[in-house]
Write an enzyme that holds these catalytic residues in place. Structure first.
Site, PDB file in Angstrom:
ATOM      1  CD  GLU A 188      -2.926  -1.424   1.088  1.00  0.00           C
ATOM      2  OE1 GLU A 188      -3.407  -0.471   0.462  1.00  0.00           O
ATOM      3  OE2 GLU A 188      -3.504  -2.478   1.273  1.00  0.00           O
ATOM      4  CD  GLU A 242      -5.888  -5.112  -1.593  1.00  0.00           C
ATOM      5  OE1 GLU A 242      -6.670  -4.158  -1.599  1.00  0.00           O
ATOM      6  OE2 GLU A 242      -5.187  -5.435  -0.629  1.00  0.00           O
TER       7      GLU A 242
END
Ligand code: NAG
Ligand code: NAG
Ligand code: NAG
Ligand code: NAG
Length: 823
Positions: A188, A242
């Site tokens: 991230e 994701e």
């Protein structure tokens, strides 16, 4: 623990991604790392089209489940993962969960990572650990332990020695725990990298070189759609780490959902255009127990509209439709990993991609990416109907086995049954203790000026009291002899309660999009000494955004009294601080009676009163359906069952009046705010109570209520299934079955069996789940055939053919409709 556990693990993948947490887009760095297990080593490498696991070229489908958000009950769901078409279960490893105090590790209870990995391994699936250390994931403080913040000179997620030292130590600990090679995984980062400047680049390079020195770098995509993503090298496969199955809930927001037709479209498009690895975030979201939710304002439910719901129940038709998709893709695996697709246009917004392997196998994907119009296309001389925003998969370049917009899966009618009697509703069954307003602990301390909250509490509690006394003589010029003034308080968030002379004067709260609060309330001052007590509460620490660790919370000011003739600024005066509540110090949440403050059961029970602890006892609801507390009627606070926190509750925070739709058009590009339910209603009223937290009888429920509520309205809800329905066409059965269609029934919760068949008809039945009716054409024995195959089973298969039922009407297309009950 390592050896037996690791030898049980067939494989594990490690990689690194850089997704955008909280918004749909982009990633670039990621690593697939090889690793060594004790009894067997598994090499994970890749080539342009496949991941290569011990020499076998594979296309992998993965789903995320976070062990601390899950419960032992859900492990039973995992056991049924076989046959879903999933290959990998992915989880983050949460640093602040395992190292709450620097150097003190905790892997007990829901923190038992090893048990989780073993459970997954038992099912034969790969485990994919993402060690972070930054996880985003709507997790408190992005997974960083709060103590990191107090290390001198530390800077998070950048090229900073103290940070890297701690990160290295934790990672080594986890990897040691897993008895595997040292790996480095960070997450991230890409989307905020620009804010950190060149130090960010060198940090990413450092992380990358650690990973690459072990193995290989692969970049991956992350978002709602990834079909247009290209890896940074032609030698690398296309990985999507994701693919959001839904979206997370915030207090004060509507309940987000993502139609499965769109999710299946996205996944099919990804494999259509050369995808190799796909992960669903989340496959099962679970619950943010305790203070684990990030924020601010992330709700306690982390259901995520995932294929397995918060309670461990299969969510249909999402689950079934995705399983059909996965099976179709697996059917195509040989051709998909053999080659790149060749593309041809079939018209505007109509695309064909064909994988032709040297072996002669041929797979085609036909897509209609128009958001409005259906189309009929001609492909290889045949004609195909393509609904708008859909992909058809043809595993033999001829037969459509799956279309993303056509759901052929069982429907479930879920019912949350309310069990009012389970919590004593009479006020005699409840006892209470008042939480003192203002400073009551001996550890309170004085400071000049207003302190930032997170720095002050180190997140040891959600609560921080700011107290001040002021003398009013009556001749203050700013008041002009009036005893009224406006109390003006500015806070970085997240929730503020202001008390004047012991009584509530006002409160305010921020929202998920802006945590800050400006409170202005007219108050009445008295001659002499006045006390102003401000209770500031956090609702999950920031988990996302550049420098999110420095955003801060609490009453940082200014705090002013505005009179009719001027203002008195109290900001830099001496304030008294108290970290946490008196009741927390006394351990009231444990429910014991031993505390010096005795629980009082005076009647009438104090209701609609701020700052109060409530307690009652209850017996475990019978059966094994998952249960939840319905906290309608309460304000805001936290609930504990047998001393374990089931999370923060806030049923009084309502979603906005507009922006929702019960049915949302899946056609067209999905956004996080596209589809939501529950507008104008509480964001969350049901709070999951895992049965594993309960004993048979004498369970204690404790609530701390901040704003005021009536606990006698609390009830339990059982998540029960009323009906399970399937309507399967005899000529268009589930995927992967070559000879005729098969109807599959399965109860959504692993402890359930099919108790009865309420309806079964083979021929031309009509109607929908709950109201099926026989058609003109019907086989007489349908009910008995289905009963024989299914009653008493967890799941069953029935061949949808005239061989099973006889042919009641030759030449007609026939279907089998079944409604079953699980118990
Ligand atoms: C992994 O594969 C490489 C090259 O194929 C080989 O040299 C290495 O020994 C393998 N490692 C393990 C642990 O099997
Ligand atoms: C209003 O404030 C001014 C300036 O502080 C002060 O001089 C004056 O006396 C005040 N008036 C009254 C009526 O208190
Ligand atoms: C927290 O404290 C540190 C060091 O004491 C200080 O540098 C930092 O600015 C403070 N953060 C906030 C948000 O006040
Ligand atoms: C993820 O989902 C989106 C849509 O929901 C889909 O378009 C996309 O192709 C999926 N990505 C992958 C890698 O499967």
């Amino acid at each position: 623990m390592g050896e037996t556990f690791c030898s049980a693990v067939s494989s594990s993948l490690f990689y690194r991604v850089q997704p955008f947490c909280g918004g749909p887009f982009r990633v670039f760095l990621s690593f697939v790392l090889s690793f060594v297990l004790l009894s067997e080593s598994v090499n994970v490498t890749y080539d342009h089209r496949a991941l290569v696991i011990d020499g076998a070229r594979r296309l992998l489908i993965s789903g995320s489940i976070h062990y601390p958000r899950s419960t032992p009950e859900v492990a039973q769901v995992l056991e049924r993962f076989q046959g879903w078409g999933l290959d990998v279960i992915e989880t983050y490893v949460f640093w602040n969960l395992h190292e709450p105090v620097q150097g003190q590790y905790d892997f007990g209870g829901r923190k038992d990572l090893v048990r989780f990995v073993k459970t997954v391994a038992k099912t034969g699936l790969f485990v994919h650990l993402r060690i972070g250390p930054y996880v985003c994931a709507e997790w408190n403080y992005g997974g960083f332990p709060l103590w990191l913040h107090f290390i001198p000179g530390i800077k998070f997620r950048t090229d900073n020695e103290p940070f890297k030292r701690e990160m290295r130590r934790f990672t080594a600990k986890i990897v040691d725990t897993m008895k595997q090679e040292m790996l480095f995984i960070e997450n991230e980062y890409g989307n905020v990298q620009s804010h950190y400047g060149s130090a960010a680049k060198s940090y990413v390079d450092w992380a990358a070189s650690m990973a690459i020195s072990l193995d290989t770098g692969i970049n991956t995509c992350n978002g709602f759609y990834c079909d247009q993503f290209s890896p940074n090298s032609a030698k690398k496969p296309k990985m999507w780490t994701e693919n959001w199955s839904g979206w997370f809930l915030s207090f004060g927001g509507g309940v987000p959902y993502r139609p499965v037709e769109d999710l299946a479209f996205a996944v099919a498009r990804f494999f259509q255009r050369g995808g190799t690895f796909q992960n669903y975030y989340m496959y099962h979201g679970g619950t943010n127990f305790g203070h684990s939710s990030g924020g601010p304002f992330i709700a306690t439910s982390y259901d995520y509209d995932a294929p397995i719901d918060e309670y461990g129940i299969i969510r249909q038709p999402k689950w079934g439709h995705l399983r059909d998709l996965h099976k179709t893709i697996k059917l195509c695996e040989g051709a998909l990993i053999a080659t790149d697709p060749s593309y041809s246009s079939l018209g505007p917004n109509l695309e064909a991609h064909v994988y032709k392997a040297e072996t002669g196998s041929c797979v085609a994907f036909l897509a209609n990416i128009d958001a409005v119009s259906d189309a009929v296309v001609t492909f290889n001389g045949n004609s195909y109907h393509l609904p708008a925003w859909s992909v058809s998969i043809l595993p033999d370049c001829k037969t459509v086995v799956f279309n993303s917009a056509q759901i052929n899966s069982q429907a479930l009618k879920l019912e949350a049954r309310y069990m009012k009697s389970l919590v004593q509703t009479s006020s005699e069954a409840w006892s209470s203790i008042d939480e003192p307003v203002g400073v009551s602990k001996s550890s309170a301390f004085a400071r000049d000026g207003l302190l930032e909250q997170i720095n002050t509490t180190a997140d040891s509690s959600d609560y921080l009291w700011y107290s001040i006394s002021i003398e009013i003589t009556g001749d203050e010029p700013f008041l002009m002899n009036k005893n009224q003034a406006v109390l003006h308080v500015e806070s970085l968030g997240h929730v503020l309660h202001a008390f004047v002379n012991g009584g509530i004067a006002g409160r305010g709260s921020g929202s998920a999009s802006n945590a800050k609060i400006i409170l202005e309330k007219t108050i009445t001052l008295i001659q002499g000494r006045n006390t102003i007590d401000l209770l500031s509460a956090t609702v999950g620490l920031q988990n996302y955004g550049a420098f999110f660790d420095e955003w801060g919370a609490g009453v940082t000011g200014p705090v002013k009294l505005k009179g009719s003739n001027g203002t008195a600024d109290l900001s830099s005066r001496s304030w008294i601080y108290q970290i946490g509540l008196k009741g927390e110090e006394l351990g009231l949440y444990k429910g014991f009676n031993k505390s010096p403050l005795l629980w009082s059961s005076h009647s009438p029970l104090a209701i609609n009163k701020p700052l109060i602890w409530y307690k009652t006892t209850f017996d475990c609801p019978d059966g094994n359906a998952p249960i939840a507390l319905d906290l309608t009627g309460m304000g805001k606070g936290e609930a504990w069952v047998n001393g374990q926190s089931i999370g923060r509750y806030w049923p009084s925070y309502l979603a906005p009046q507009s922006g929702c739709a019960d049915s949302c058009n899946y056609r067209g590009v999905y956004r996080a705010d596209k589809c939501a339910r529950n507008c104008g209603k509480a964001s969350q009223t049901l709070y999951h109570v895992p049965r594993s937290f309960l004993q048979r009888s004498g369970n204690t429920l404790v609530l701390f209520e901040e704003t005021g509520g009536d606990p006698t309205h609390i009830s339990f809800a059982k998540r029960q299934l009323r009906s399970l329905c399937v309507d399967a066409w005899s000529w268009d059965g589930p995927v992967g079955i070559k000879s005729g269609a098969v109807l599959r029934l399965e109860c959504p919760y692993p402890t359930q069996v099919i108790a009865s068949i309420k309806f079964a008809s083979f021929g031309t039945p009509v109607g929908t789940c709950g109201s099926f009716k026989h058609g003109r054409c019907r086989s007489e024995n349908a009910l008995s055939v289905v009963q024989k195959a299914c009653v008493g089973m967890k799941s069953c298969f029935v061949s949808v053919s005239s061989e099973s039922f006889g042919d009641p009407c030759k030449g007609l297309a026939k279907s089998l409709a079944v409604e079953a009950a699980c118990a």
